[in-house]
Design a protein around this motif. Structure first.
Motif, short mmCIF file in Angstrom:
data_model
loop_
_atom_site.label_atom_id
_atom_site.label_comp_id
_atom_site.label_asym_id
_atom_site.label_seq_id
_atom_site.Cartn_x
_atom_site.Cartn_y
_atom_site.Cartn_z
N ALA A 1 0.84 -1.20 0.00
CA ALA A 1 0.00 0.00 0.00
C ALA A 1 0.87 1.24 0.00
N ARG A 2 0.34 2.28 -0.68
CA ARG A 2 1.22 3.44 -0.93
C ARG A 2 1.08 4.51 0.14
N PHE A 3 1.45 4.17 1.35
CA PHE A 3 1.47 5.18 2.40
C PHE A 3 2.88 5.76 2.49
N ASP A 4 2.92 7.03 2.96
CA ASP A 4 4.22 7.71 3.05
C ASP A 4 4.89 7.46 4.38
N LEU A 5 4.09 7.06 5.38
CA LEU A 5 4.66 6.80 6.69
C LEU A 5 3.79 5.75 7.38
N VAL A 6 4.45 4.83 8.06
CA VAL A 6 3.71 3.80 8.79
C VAL A 6 4.09 3.90 10.25
N VAL A 7 3.05 4.11 11.08
CA VAL A 7 3.26 4.27 12.52
C VAL A 7 2.58 3.10 13.20
N SER A 8 3.33 2.40 14.07
CA SER A 8 2.71 1.24 14.70
C SER A 8 3.30 1.00 16.07
N SER A 9 2.46 0.43 16.94
CA SER A 9 2.95 0.05 18.26
C SER A 9 3.50 -1.38 18.24
N ALA A 10 3.27 -2.10 17.13
CA ALA A 10 3.76 -3.49 17.06
C ALA A 10 5.21 -3.48 16.60
N MET A 11 6.11 -3.46 17.57
CA MET A 11 7.53 -3.38 17.25
C MET A 11 7.99 -4.57 16.42
N ASP A 12 7.45 -5.74 16.76
CA ASP A 12 7.90 -6.96 16.09
C ASP A 12 7.51 -6.94 14.61
N LEU A 13 6.26 -6.49 14.34
CA LEU A 13 5.84 -6.46 12.94
C LEU A 13 6.57 -5.37 12.16
N GLN A 14 6.81 -4.25 12.83
CA GLN A 14 7.55 -3.18 12.18
C GLN A 14 8.97 -3.65 11.86
N MET A 15 9.56 -4.40 12.83
CA MET A 15 10.91 -4.92 12.62
C MET A 15 10.93 -5.88 11.44
N LYS A 16 9.86 -6.67 11.34
CA LYS A 16 9.78 -7.62 10.22
C LYS A 16 9.74 -6.86 8.89
N LEU A 17 8.94 -5.80 8.85
CA LEU A 17 8.87 -4.99 7.62
C LEU A 17 10.25 -4.44 7.27
N ALA A 18 10.91 -3.88 8.30
CA ALA A 18 12.21 -3.25 8.04
C ALA A 18 13.23 -4.30 7.64
N ASN A 19 13.22 -5.43 8.34
CA ASN A 19 14.21 -6.48 8.05
C ASN A 19 14.01 -7.04 6.65
N ASP A 20 12.75 -7.10 6.21
CA ASP A 20 12.48 -7.71 4.90
C ASP A 20 12.65 -6.70 3.77
N GLY A 21 13.24 -5.54 4.10
CA GLY A 21 13.56 -4.59 3.03
C GLY A 21 12.36 -3.79 2.56
N LEU A 22 11.30 -3.72 3.38
CA LEU A 22 10.11 -2.99 2.96
C LEU A 22 10.10 -1.56 3.49
N ALA A 23 11.20 -1.21 4.18
CA ALA A 23 11.31 0.18 4.67
C ALA A 23 12.45 0.85 3.94
N ARG A 24 12.36 2.16 3.90
CA ARG A 24 13.34 2.97 3.19
C ARG A 24 14.28 3.57 4.23
N ALA A 25 15.53 3.67 3.89
CA ALA A 25 16.46 4.34 4.81
C ALA A 25 16.14 5.82 4.85
N HIS A 26 16.25 6.39 6.04
CA HIS A 26 15.98 7.82 6.18
C HIS A 26 17.00 8.41 7.15
N GLY A 27 17.74 9.36 6.66
CA GLY A 27 18.74 10.00 7.53
C GLY A 27 18.45 11.48 7.66
N SER A 28 18.63 11.99 8.86
CA SER A 28 18.42 13.42 9.08
C SER A 28 19.06 13.79 10.40
#
Lengths: 342, 460
Positions: A83-110
């Protein structure tokens, strides 16, 4: 006219994205024409509204399209539907970690990311913006003169001593239905063996199992239950409606601290907008709005040192273990065996 | 092999070569430190990855319902310890993937025992390192093959390696700079003796042709011995020349004296005016020739004695008086008289008497030669600080348009003296003596008329 277009756009979009269940959806319109940042979140709109208002005060041209869904649905929307959301906010750390680990998150530096403590960020892909203790809610009146339990062994003891008081009046999450409940239970199990003892004692007292925090708190306030185990503290940050009759206990042996996290999905249409909102969440202004107006405690390493019983759930790949379907089945089986008696 | 670059100096060549060597060594140091660091980081990361894989494999249990899987939390947690890496896993029972990432690459090697096999692949767009462990578990009484594969991205490892690389680079740079400083010092030390030899030889006066005796490094010995040989030959040649000039002058002077005697005798016995006039001319020519021969002799003596001088303590007043006395007869012929002014006390000079005398004599002779009749020639000796100044002033024709310095060149004569016989050697001798005695000499036009020759010499 513009409203109509947006309304049509939204319904079209909702139709396209019907693969997951939307609980709430709202467009916070900007004062002037500008881009729309779309956020998918597990945090209720009413909680997040002041944060969005603070964001728009600083970015008056940006409209915010805020969609709320359950943790599982949020995960599926990104992992399976892209789904084409610009930001995903979640309290489920484990699922968020799964998304990030599986390459579904974008690197963001600031700059804001740089300022985060190490434990609140995972490889510039997953960022924590609030830290919320997981607490025990009690009805003080039910305990009479007895002191309130301060740790898990104290809780086990009092439940064993007065089964009549607790029979059918203990509430906790059903880990099979609640993502947060599952995360807390697995972290408990990982943290100490006393968890299984606690689970068995609770199981012997016919506990009530909840899928949502709100229902559990309502039942406590109404007096249907006298204890609610593993409740996300931010839900009662404003105090319980029953006043002194209720008590919020941070157990002294250990109290998990949930990190609410955000990520910019790889499938985002406007990742720079998502990143902009994320930077706002991490900025001083955003943190203040979260802490003061949304009652989501700000990221603060000092709070952890002054409260040594607080243990933030580590934002690392260990979280992937209990996401594994076999591990999940196994854990739920064991949990069910301990808690739900036939 | 030809050196591709031509260097003007040995030091440059040395520095460049040493720097090249240092740069090469620094590069090698950097590469090897980096290689060792990478290898050791890889090894330690592998051992963590292997341990995690084994931990998972050991928790696999057989049972009545199939394989029970228990992933130890710590296994994944410790893989993420650097907080930078994505991890992937795959557990297979037989050929079926029972959990994890079904497309995770399999190892090529056969899995034996509980020893992990490591391999590297690309997965989901990132290079990853994988460990695989195989074992058998009993399921319903029959052994089943189970494989556990755990993969990890290399971000953390690369960060450590890049940190180490930076350190290795800093080390290499430091090594290079240290080497550069050492190279400069080395080049300095090597070129030092050459420079100091050159300086020592360069510092010598124009007449100093002594052999170089200072100690030099072995490598410079051939150069020094060649130099000394050259100097010896040069000295010999010079000495031969001077001897020849002295001999020649002497051989000319003796017959001239005889000639003069005979002319004088002839003058006395002849009464014929024509003959007497001729004889006067002969006498004058003989005198001039004799004087020139004397100057040649003087010059040869001066040149010779500046090399081998016999110095003694002299009083410059006495030397001047002697020279003046000797010149008086010549002066009287032209009706000239001397005015001598000297300090009251002695004017001590440490010098070779012959050199000093010939210098003063040449000045006095010049003064007589270029003065017209009835004039005074002043000889002034003054002492100022550590310097004695001898001034000889005449009222002759002066220097004409030529500069004093030009007149002291060998065989150089003034533009206004063509009617007077002269060799052009007189002032050369004076200048050479002044130089040999560490003094100075200048000659200039006098106010009004005449010339002023000033010879300054250091006091003893």
């Amino acid at each position: 006219m513009r409203h109509l277009v947006i309304a049509i756009g939204l319904s079209l979009w909702a139709g396209l994205a019907a693969a997951f269940e939307i609980e709430e959806e709202r467009l916070f319109e900007a004062q002037s024409d500008g881009p729309v940042v779309s956020i998918l979140s597990t945090t209720d709109t009413v909680v997040f509204e002041p944060v969005i208002a603070a964001f728009q005060a600083r970015n008056p041209e940006v409209s915010v399209h805020y969609t709320v869904s359950s943790t599982r649905q949020v995960y599926q929307a990104i992992a399976e539907d892209a789904a084409r959301f610009d930001l995903v906010v979640s309290s489920a750390m484990d699922l968020q970690m799964k998304l990030a680990n599986d390459g579904l998150a974008r690197a963001h530096g600031s700059q804001e990311v740089e300022a985060l403590p190490d434990w609140a960020v995972w490889r510039e892909h997953l960022f924590a913006f609030s830290q919320e203790p997981v607490v025990l809610l009690l009805r003080r009146d039910a305990f009479g003169n007895r002191p309130l339990p301060q740790d898990r062994s104290g809780l086990i003891e009092i439940m064993r001593d007065r089964p009549a008081l607790f029979e059918g009046r203990i509430g906790t999450y059903d880990p099979a239905r609640s993502g947060a409940g599952y995360l807390f239970a697995t972290q408990d199990a990982r943290q100490s063996d006393s968890f299984w003892r606690l689970a068995e004692v609770m199981g012997s007292l016919s506990p009530r199992l909840y899928a949502s925090t709100g229902a559990m708190i309502r039942d406590l306030e109404s007096g249907d239950i006298v204890a609610a185990y593993n409740v996300l503290g931010s839900y009662v940050a404003g105090g319980l409606s029953i006043g002194d009759a209720g008590a919020v206990v941070e157990l002294r042996d250990f109290t998990h601290v949930l990190l609410r996290t955000a990520l910019v999905p790889a499938s985002a249409d406007q990742p720079e907008l998502g990143g902009r909102f994320l930077d706002f969440l991490l900025s001083e202004a955003g943190q203040t709005a979260l802490d003061r107006d949304a009652r989501l405690p700000r990221i603060d390493g000092r709070a952890l040192t002054t409260n040594p019983h607080q243990r933030p759930i580590r934002l690392d790949t260990g979280l992937l273990v209990f996401i594994d379907p076999l591990m999940r089945d196994r854990f739920l089986q064991e949990w069910a065996a301990a808690v739900t008696r036939p | 092999m030809k050196v591709p670059l031509r260097f003007k100096s040995i030091r440059q060549r040395l520095v460049v070569l040493l720097l090249l060597a240092a740069a090469l060594l620094s590069l090698l140091l950097f590469i090897s430190v980096r290689a060792i660091a990478s290898a050791s980081v890889q090894a330690s990361q592998d051992s963590i990855l292997g341990a995690a894989t084994i931990a998972i494999a050991e928790e696999l249990r057989g049972g009545e319902e199939g394989v029970a899987i228990e992933i130890p939390y710590a296994a994944f947690s410790m893989l993420g310890s650097s907080g930078e890496d994505r991890i992937f896993y795959r557990i297979l029972v037989g050929e079926d993937t029972v959990t994890g990432y079904g497309d995770l690459p399999m190892p090529v090697a056969e899995l034996t025992g509980l020893e992990p096999v490591f391999y590297s692949r690309d997965y989901q767009g990132d290079p990853i390192r994988l460990a695989a462990v195989g074992r058998s578990v009993l399921v319903e009484g029959t052994p089943r093959r189970v494989q556990v594969i755990v993969g990890q991205t290399r971000t953390g490892q690369e960060m450590i390696i890049s940190r180490m690389s930076n350190r290795a680079a800093a080390l290499g740079m430091g090594f290079f700079f240290l080497s550069a400083v050492l190279a400069l010092l080395t080049a300095q030390a090597v070129v030092g003796p050459v420079n100091s030899l050159a300086e020592a030889v360069g510092r010598r006066g124009p007449q100093d042709l002594r052999a170089v005796t200072r100690p030099v490094p072995e490598e410079l010995a051939p150069l020094v011995s060649a130099l000394n040989g050259l100097m010896a030959r040069l000295t010999a040649a010079l000495s031969r020349t001077e001897t020849f000039i002295a001999e020649a002058a002497h051989h000319i002077r003796t017959p001239l004296a005889t000639l003069r005697t005979h002319a004088e005798i002839a003058q006395r016995i002849s009464e014929e005016q024509e003959v007497l006039a001729r004889l006067r001319e002969i006498l004058r020519a003989a005198d001039d020739s004799s004087r020139s021969a004397g100057q040649l002799l003087d010059h040869a003596t001066v040149a010779y004695r500046t090399d081998q001088r016999a110095e003694e303590d002299l009083d410059l007043r006495a030397v001047m008086a002697d020279v003046m006395r000797a010149a008086e007869p010549t002066a009287e012929l032209k009706d000239l008289h001397f005015e001598l002014s000297v300090p009251d006390g002695p004017v001590p000079i440490h010098a070779d008497r012959l050199l000093l005398e010939s210098a003063v004599r040449n000045l006095v002779d010049n003064a007589i030669k270029y003065s017209d009749g009835d004039d005074a020639i002043e000889l002034r000796l003054t002492v100022d600080g550590g310097t004695a100044t001898l001034a000889i002033l005449d009222r002759g024709r002066g220097l004409g348009t030529m500069q004093g310095r030009d007149l002291t060149r060998r065989f150089a004569r003034g533009s206004n003296v063509s009617d007077v016989v002269g060799s052009g050697l007189g002032l050369t001798i004076v200048r050479e003596v002044a130089r040999a005695l560490s003094g100075s000499f200048r000659i200039e036009n006098r106010e009004g008329k005449g010339a002023c020759a000033i010879l300054s010499l250091p006091l003893a």
